[in-house]
Design a protein around this motif. Structure first.
Motif, mmCIF file in Angstrom:
data_model
loop_
_atom_site.group_PDB
_atom_site.id
_atom_site.type_symbol
_atom_site.label_atom_id
_atom_site.label_comp_id
_atom_site.label_asym_id
_atom_site.label_seq_id
_atom_site.Cartn_x
_atom_site.Cartn_y
_atom_site.Cartn_z
ATOM 1 N N ASN A 214 -41.166 24.534 -3.058
ATOM 2 C CA ASN A 214 -42.059 25.549 -3.637
ATOM 3 C C ASN A 214 -41.285 26.691 -4.282
ATOM 4 O OD1 ASN A 214 -44.433 24.228 -3.032
ATOM 5 N ND2 ASN A 214 -44.740 25.304 -1.086
ATOM 6 N N LYS B 223 -40.245 25.393 -7.639
ATOM 7 C CA LYS B 223 -41.383 25.194 -8.546
ATOM 8 C C LYS B 223 -41.943 26.526 -9.044
ATOM 9 C CE LYS B 223 -42.857 20.773 -6.555
ATOM 10 N NZ LYS B 223 -43.917 20.062 -5.787
ATOM 11 N N GLU B 224 -42.046 27.505 -8.148
ATOM 12 C CA GLU B 224 -42.642 28.794 -8.519
ATOM 13 C C GLU B 224 -41.743 29.602 -9.458
ATOM 14 O OE1 GLU B 224 -43.386 30.631 -4.798
ATOM 15 O OE2 GLU B 224 -45.029 29.270 -4.250
#
Length: 333
Positions: free
Chosen positions: A271, A274-275
């Protein structure tokens, strides 16, 4: 969000395509008025803009299509092919421009209406400069090679057109018509150089060559967000497929953790990556258990199996993380 980005990319490249058609007509009008070989060179190169923008529009449309059984990594690489195709067209056009320039040097012809021709070319410079800057800016923002390549091509066109205007001014002041052919010849050589750069970059990306800037950005992100239980990262690979990113690596975690803890840590790790990226990012992580040799740089507190005390933290660099070996090998050097 990804769908909105794709629509914006399509609108921008459509703007470039329509503008290229209009400016091409204007440049050929300028050539008709002046009979200048240098202006003809610029007009011929503008045809490449039209073809390249049309193909870039198709490539961006295709790259936006979802993954399927035949293309499990998506269709994004078509953007790299589009950039290479544009470069190849530029090289072909430049060879013809050089040929025409040599002919005009051997058989010179008079030039007319340089004032009107220069005014038209000046207008095309302003339009190409604005659109080119916008495409490059948005291309970097959304990680689109097709947008960036088309924008860089337009900005290159601006530079060549500025040189063209200067050569026309010299002809106006001196009445030396041979300057026209020499400017056209230099323009052709300049285009060969830029077209070759586009082709080489496209081939490298199609063959999954490492992008040092992209890799450094990923390593910097991991260093900034480093968690104590990320004992080691190695075999890091970052690949780009159009605007999409694919990242895989080996992540060393405490070997006494249960499967649930490992799964949660990997999920958080993914995450973070991805963020931090605007583009769609796919992450694959292979979990490794820690070894006794890791204790010297492991920052996990109250570790029940620690054999040696913490000695020093290892500064993560691109050179270390891409190796297929644990970082304790780097710590021993």
């Amino acid at each position: 969000m990804q769908r909105n980005q794709n629509k914006r990319k399509q609108r921008l490249i459509l703007l470039s395509f329509l503008a290229s058609i209009g400016l091409s007509v204007l440049k050929f009008t300028a050539y008709y008025l002046t009979d200048s070989n240098a202006i003809l060179s610029d007009a011929l190169e503008s045809i490449i803009n039209v073809i390249a923008s049309g193909f870039a529009f198709y490539s961006i449309y295709l790259a936006a299509q979802p993954k399927d059984q035949n293309h499990p990594y998506g269709h994004g690489k078509i953007e790299f092919f589009s950039a290479g195709f544009e470069g190849a067209l530029i090289i072909i056009a430049s060879l013809y421009i050089i040929y025409e320039a040599i002919l005009r040097l051997i058989h010179p012809e008079p030039i007319h209406n340089l004032g009107w021709g220069s005014s038209i070319i000046l207008f095309t410079i302003l339009v190409n400069g604005g659109i080119g800057y916008l495409l490059v800016k948005e291309g970097k923002k959304v990680n689109s090679k097709a947008l960036s390549a088309d924008g860089q091509h337009l900005l290159t066109d601006v530079i060549s057109s500025v040189v063209l205007i200067l050569s026309v001014m010299l002809i106006w002041l001196t009445d030396w018509n041979w300057i026209d052919s020499v400017a056209s010849l230099l323009f052709g050589v300049f285009l060969i150089y830029n077209g070759s750069r586009l082709v080489n970059n496209s081939v490298s990306l199609l063959m999954d060559a490492t992008d040092p800037e992209l890799l450094d950005r990923t390593v910097g992100l991991l260093s900034d967000k480093k968690q104590n239980h990320w004992i080691d990262i190695h075999n890091l690979r970052v690949q780009q497929y159009g605007a999409d990113l694919h990242i895989d690596c080996h992540l060393t975690l405490p070997n006494y953790w249960d499967l649930g803890q490992v799964h949660g840590a990997i999920h958080d790790f993914e995450n973070i990556l991805k963020e931090a990226n605007v583009a769609e990012t796919e992450v694959f992580v292979h979990a490794d258990p820690c070894l006794p040799q890791c204790c010297g740089f492991c920052r996990v507190e109250n570790c029940p199996i620690r054999q040696t005390p913490f000695l020093k933290d290892i500064h993560w660099t691109r050179e270390l993380l891409v190796k297929n070996e644990k970082l304790y090998n780097g710590a021993e050097k």
